[in-house]
Motif scaffolding. Structure first.
Motif, PDB file in Angstrom:
ATOM      1  N   ASN A 241      -6.595  96.953  50.452  1.00  0.00           N
ATOM      2  CA  ASN A 241      -6.752  95.614  49.883  1.00  0.00           C
ATOM      3  C   ASN A 241      -5.395  94.928  49.722  1.00  0.00           C
ATOM      4  OD1 ASN A 241      -6.044  96.513  46.961  1.00  0.00           O
ATOM      5  ND2 ASN A 241      -7.841  97.766  47.398  1.00  0.00           N
ATOM      6  N   TRP A 242      -4.928  94.725  48.487  1.00  0.00           N
ATOM      7  CA  TRP A 242      -3.737  93.899  48.249  1.00  0.00           C
ATOM      8  C   TRP A 242      -2.519  94.366  49.044  1.00  0.00           C
ATOM      9  CZ3 TRP A 242      -5.142  89.611  46.009  1.00  0.00           C
ATOM     10  CH2 TRP A 242      -6.042  89.574  44.950  1.00  0.00           C
ATOM     11  N   TRP A 243      -2.276  95.661  49.106  1.00  0.00           N
ATOM     12  CA  TRP A 243      -1.019  96.145  49.683  1.00  0.00           C
ATOM     13  C   TRP A 243      -0.888  95.819  51.165  1.00  0.00           C
ATOM     14  CZ3 TRP A 243      -0.640 101.766  47.269  1.00  0.00           C
ATOM     15  CH2 TRP A 243      -0.415 101.635  45.888  1.00  0.00           C
ATOM     16  N   ILE A 244      -2.010  95.748  51.865  1.00  0.00           N
ATOM     17  CA  ILE A 244      -1.949  95.469  53.298  1.00  0.00           C
ATOM     18  C   ILE A 244      -1.360  94.086  53.572  1.00  0.00           C
ATOM     19  CG2 ILE A 244      -4.249  94.446  53.601  1.00  0.00           C
ATOM     20  CD1 ILE A 244      -4.571  96.225  56.092  1.00  0.00           C
ATOM     21  N   TRP A 245      -1.484  93.169  52.578  1.00  0.00           N
ATOM     22  CA  TRP A 245      -0.953  91.808  52.734  1.00  0.00           C
ATOM     23  C   TRP A 245       0.567  91.789  52.846  1.00  0.00           C
ATOM     24  CZ3 TRP A 245      -3.846  87.968  48.975  1.00  0.00           C
ATOM     25  CH2 TRP A 245      -5.223  87.999  49.262  1.00  0.00           C
ATOM     26  N   SER A 246       1.229  92.876  52.448  1.00  0.00           N
ATOM     27  CA  SER A 246       2.696  92.917  52.505  1.00  0.00           C
ATOM     28  C   SER A 246       3.216  92.925  53.942  1.00  0.00           C
ATOM     29  CB  SER A 246       3.214  94.161  51.784  1.00  0.00           C
ATOM     30  OG  SER A 246       2.904  95.344  52.530  1.00  0.00           O
ATOM     31  N   GLY A 247       2.356  93.286  54.898  1.00  0.00           N
ATOM     32  CA  GLY A 247       2.810  93.398  56.276  1.00  0.00           C
ATOM     33  C   GLY A 247       3.549  94.692  56.554  1.00  0.00           C
ATOM     34  N   GLY A 248       3.494  95.639  55.623  1.00  0.00           N
ATOM     35  CA  GLY A 248       4.183  96.909  55.804  1.00  0.00           C
ATOM     36  C   GLY A 248       3.296  97.946  56.474  1.00  0.00           C
ATOM     37  N   LYS A 249       3.786  98.561  57.522  1.00  0.00           N
ATOM     38  CA  LYS A 249       2.992  99.567  58.240  1.00  0.00           C
ATOM     39  C   LYS A 249       2.671 100.762  57.355  1.00  0.00           C
ATOM     40  CE  LYS A 249       4.608  98.294  62.856  1.00  0.00           C
ATOM     41  NZ  LYS A 249       5.306  98.732  64.094  1.00  0.00           N
ATOM     42  N   ASN A 250       3.543 101.048  56.396  1.00  0.00           N
ATOM     43  CA  ASN A 250       3.275 102.160  55.478  1.00  0.00           C
ATOM     44  C   ASN A 250       2.157 101.843  54.502  1.00  0.00           C
ATOM     45  OD1 ASN A 250       5.345 103.640  56.638  1.00  0.00           O
ATOM     46  ND2 ASN A 250       6.873 102.960  55.149  1.00  0.00           N
ATOM     47  N   TYR A 251       1.727 100.596  54.462  1.00  0.00           N
ATOM     48  CA  TYR A 251       0.695 100.176  53.512  1.00  0.00           C
ATOM     49  C   TYR A 251      -0.550  99.657  54.220  1.00  0.00           C
ATOM     50  CZ  TYR A 251       4.656 100.609  50.406  1.00  0.00           C
ATOM     51  OH  TYR A 251       5.737 101.093  49.716  1.00  0.00           O
TER      52      TYR A 251
ATOM     53  N   TRP B 198      -0.915  97.985  57.161  1.00  0.00           N
ATOM     54  CA  TRP B 198      -0.880  96.828  58.054  1.00  0.00           C
ATOM     55  C   TRP B 198      -0.752  97.261  59.508  1.00  0.00           C
ATOM     56  CZ3 TRP B 198       2.630  94.837  61.593  1.00  0.00           C
ATOM     57  CH2 TRP B 198       2.350  93.537  62.058  1.00  0.00           C
ATOM     58  N   GLN B 199      -1.473  96.565  60.371  1.00  0.00           N
ATOM     59  CA  GLN B 199      -1.367  96.760  61.811  1.00  0.00           C
ATOM     60  C   GLN B 199      -1.240  95.415  62.490  1.00  0.00           C
ATOM     61  OE1 GLN B 199      -4.813  98.969  63.086  1.00  0.00           O
ATOM     62  NE2 GLN B 199      -4.288 100.802  61.901  1.00  0.00           N
ATOM     63  N   LYS B 200      -0.714  95.416  63.684  1.00  0.00           N
ATOM     64  CA  LYS B 200      -0.525  94.185  64.432  1.00  0.00           C
ATOM     65  C   LYS B 200      -1.860  93.461  64.572  1.00  0.00           C
ATOM     66  CE  LYS B 200       1.550  92.324  68.656  1.00  0.00           C
ATOM     67  NZ  LYS B 200       2.240  92.646  69.949  1.00  0.00           N
ATOM     68  N   GLY B 201      -1.839  92.152  64.306  1.00  0.00           N
ATOM     69  CA  GLY B 201      -3.042  91.342  64.360  1.00  0.00           C
ATOM     70  C   GLY B 201      -3.708  91.134  63.023  1.00  0.00           C
ATOM     71  N   VAL B 202      -3.319  91.935  62.015  1.00  0.00           N
ATOM     72  CA  VAL B 202      -3.869  91.780  60.666  1.00  0.00           C
ATOM     73  C   VAL B 202      -3.034  90.740  59.921  1.00  0.00           C
ATOM     74  CG1 VAL B 202      -4.304  92.940  58.463  1.00  0.00           C
ATOM     75  CG2 VAL B 202      -4.732  94.139  60.620  1.00  0.00           C
ATOM     76  N   PRO B 203      -3.661  89.738  59.286  1.00  0.00           N
ATOM     77  CA  PRO B 203      -2.870  88.712  58.596  1.00  0.00           C
ATOM     78  C   PRO B 203      -2.092  89.282  57.417  1.00  0.00           C
ATOM     79  CG  PRO B 203      -5.212  88.473  58.100  1.00  0.00           C
ATOM     80  CD  PRO B 203      -5.106  89.492  59.193  1.00  0.00           C
ATOM     81  N   SER B 204      -0.938  88.664  57.124  1.00  0.00           N
ATOM     82  CA  SER B 204      -0.111  89.126  56.009  1.00  0.00           C
ATOM     83  C   SER B 204       0.760  87.978  55.511  1.00  0.00           C
ATOM     84  CB  SER B 204       0.788  90.292  56.443  1.00  0.00           C
ATOM     85  OG  SER B 204       1.914  89.825  57.170  1.00  0.00           O
ATOM     86  N   GLN B 205       1.507  88.246  54.454  1.00  0.00           N
ATOM     87  CA  GLN B 205       2.426  87.253  53.892  1.00  0.00           C
ATOM     88  C   GLN B 205       3.527  86.872  54.874  1.00  0.00           C
ATOM     89  OE1 GLN B 205       3.721  89.594  50.532  1.00  0.00           O
ATOM     90  NE2 GLN B 205       5.605  90.225  51.552  1.00  0.00           N
ATOM     91  N   ASN B 206       3.772  87.712  55.878  1.00  0.00           N
ATOM     92  CA  ASN B 206       4.850  87.464  56.828  1.00  0.00           C
ATOM     93  C   ASN B 206       4.476  86.496  57.946  1.00  0.00           C
ATOM     94  OD1 ASN B 206       6.477  89.319  55.432  1.00  0.00           O
ATOM     95  ND2 ASN B 206       5.655  91.028  56.608  1.00  0.00           N
ATOM     96  N   ASP B 207       3.216  86.116  58.029  1.00  0.00           N
ATOM     97  CA  ASP B 207       2.821  85.138  59.040  1.00  0.00           C
ATOM     98  C   ASP B 207       3.560  83.822  58.798  1.00  0.00           C
ATOM     99  OD1 ASP B 207       1.115  87.053  59.998  1.00  0.00           O
ATOM    100  OD2 ASP B 207      -0.670  86.230  59.035  1.00  0.00           O
ATOM    101  N   PRO B 208       3.886  83.077  59.869  1.00  0.00           N
ATOM    102  CA  PRO B 208       4.728  81.874  59.730  1.00  0.00           C
ATOM    103  C   PRO B 208       4.192  80.820  58.775  1.00  0.00           C
ATOM    104  CG  PRO B 208       4.532  82.514  62.037  1.00  0.00           C
ATOM    105  CD  PRO B 208       3.573  83.384  61.282  1.00  0.00           C
TER     106      PRO B 208
END
Length: 478
Positions: free
Chosen positions: A171-181, A183-193
């Motif tokens: 849930n929340w942690w995946i939004w960080s864009g961190g692979k350790n949490y 996140w995978q390529k294509g998943v939205p995160s705070q790092n999107d432009p």
């Protein structure tokens, strides 16, 4: 009559103390020559205590169900509102597991968790309304913190129960864009432009906070506990776990006591406590085991920090234990309005996953004046990188240079014992035009470090009875 005289004497003493402390925070005044630890005592005596009416409001009487499944947001709202409207008191969370959305506190309310009570916070972003808050040192309209109070006074969270944010890599942690949490390529995160970068750009352009509306689709995680423009606050004895983002966040607040709190949360940006634009803060008897800095003192990011222009000051850390984290007590990096009068004493810091004991981090985009930081009586076991790091070239988001050269000066460490320091005992880097200045290490013993120090552009580094790798270290004037 004796009581009246005593009260008058107390108010006179506190008033004089406050004036003295304020004077002590002013640069180039003779009063700054007062012993800093006397200054610390005056700050402590000036901070008022919370006081509550002797009235009890049990959330079960307002419809709460302790099954860990039923959403109890309405019961919390009703109990807190009833308590506040009747002059305040204690809102009791009895033993059991209570699922809820965000809890918004009111003045004169003590939210009290019984010993075996656990509040489970919803992981559904739709349960969190948009409020005026902050993300990484920039104000915005975003998801409500899990516990939130704005413009309130005389407020508390107490008891030995658990506050569980339920955050993890699903849930929340995946939004960080961190692979350790998760996140995978294509998943939205705070790092999107369109997300974090847009917020920073809005602040740089001076867009009003009311127009910086984020929330759904923008993936900026909420803080856990945020007191925003509040005064006279107590957080005592609770255990906090599994936070989405920053955990204890006094923002533009004064007279805060955090006592006996345990933070155990290893998510991304899981700072334990982040006083920001805040003054007169005591953090004592706490345990921090975190995924980021244990304590990180802030004062706004870049243009937004300069717009607000409220330094964080008069912050006291006592008798705390720091385990995992990027730093034990850290100042920065969101530090543009400056920090002064910080006191750290009688703490234990020890973990192979603790990077530094004391750290100041800024750069020429952040700027800020960081001065008058006093540390004494630390027991440090293992830190991964160094004991003291003073860095004007902090860089974690790509290019972080600008025209706001920071100042770091008047830093003192005394009576520090360290078993293992990692790469360096001390690491300090300043600018030629703004060297790291007037740093004193007195009676500091670092038994083992790969290198004694890395020092660039420093002035007046005083080593007094200080030993690193069994070698007595000599002072450096320039």
């Amino acid at each position: 009559m004796d009581i009246c005289k005593a009260l008058i004497h107390r108010f006179f003493f506190i008033g004089a103390s406050v004036l003295l402390v304020i004077s002590c925070g002013t640069k180039n005044t003779k009063i700054t020559s007062i012993d800093p630890w006397v200054r610390k005592d005056l700050i402590v005596k000036s901070i008022p205590q919370v006081r509550f009416a002797n009235k009890i409001y049990n959330i079960n009487d307002f419809g709460a169900i302790a099954d860990g499944v039923t959403i109890n947001t309405t019961a919390f709202v009703k109990a807190i509102k009833e308590c506040s409207l009747n002059g305040g008191g204690k809102v009791i969370v009895p033993n059991g597991k209570y699922l809820t959305g965000p809890i918004h506190l009111e003045s004169n309310v003590n939210l009290h968790l019984e010993d075996n009570a656990e509040i489970l916070f919803s992981i559904n972003p739709k349960d969190y309304p948009i409020v005026h808050t902050s993300f990484e040192g920039t104000e915005l309209m975003n998801y409500s913190p899990l516990i939130y109070a704005k413009n309130k006074t005389n407020v508390a969270i107490t008891g030995k129960g658990i506050l569980n944010g339920q955050a993890d890599s699903t849930n929340w942690w995946i939004w960080s864009g961190g692979k350790n949490y998760g996140w995978q390529k294509g998943v939205p995160s705070q790092n999107d432009p369109t997300n974090r970068e847009v917020l920073v750009d809005m602040a740089e352009k001076g867009v009003p906070v009311s127009e910086r509306v984020f929330g759904e689709g923008r993936y900026l995680r909420p803080n856990f506990i945020e007191f925003f423009e509040c005064s006279t606050v107590l957080i005592k004895d609770v255990t906090i776990i599994n936070a989405p983002f920053w955990i204890l966040h006094p923002l533009k607040s004064n007279n805060i006591i955090i006592d006996g709190v345990t933070v155990n949360s290893h998510g991304p940006n899981n700072d334990g406590c982040d006083p920001e634009y805040s003054q007169n803060i005591i953090i004592k008897n706490c345990v921090f085991n975190t995924g980021d800095d244990c304590i990180a003192i802030k004062s706004g990011r870049d243009a937004d920090g300069r717009r607000v222009a409220i330094p964080s000051k008069n912050i006291i850390v006592q008798n705390c234990k720091m385990i995992d984290g990027h730093g034990g007590v850290v100042i920065g990096s969101e530090i543009s309005a400056g920090v002064n009068n910080v006191f750290v004493e009688n703490c234990v810091m020890d973990s192979p996953n603790l990077d530094r004991a004391i750290r100041i981090k800024t750069n020429s985009r952040r700027g800020g004046i960081i001065e008058d930081v006093y540390v004494r009586n630390l027991e440090v076991g293992t830190v991964k990188e160094c004991v003291l790091k003073l860095n004007m070239f902090y860089n974690v988001y790509g290019s972080q240079t600008g025209n706001f050269i920071p100042v770091i000066r008047n830093i003192s460490l005394e009576n520090i014992k360290v078993k293992k320091a990692g790469r360096y005992g001390v690491w300090a880097e300043g600018y030629k035009e703004s060297p790291v200045e007037n740093v004193t290490l007195k009676n500091v013993v670092i038994e083992k470090a790969d290198s004694i120090y890395l020092l660039k552009n420093i002035k007046k580094f005083n080593f007094i009875d200080t030993y690193i790798n069994q070698k007595r270290i000599e002072s450096i004037k320039d």
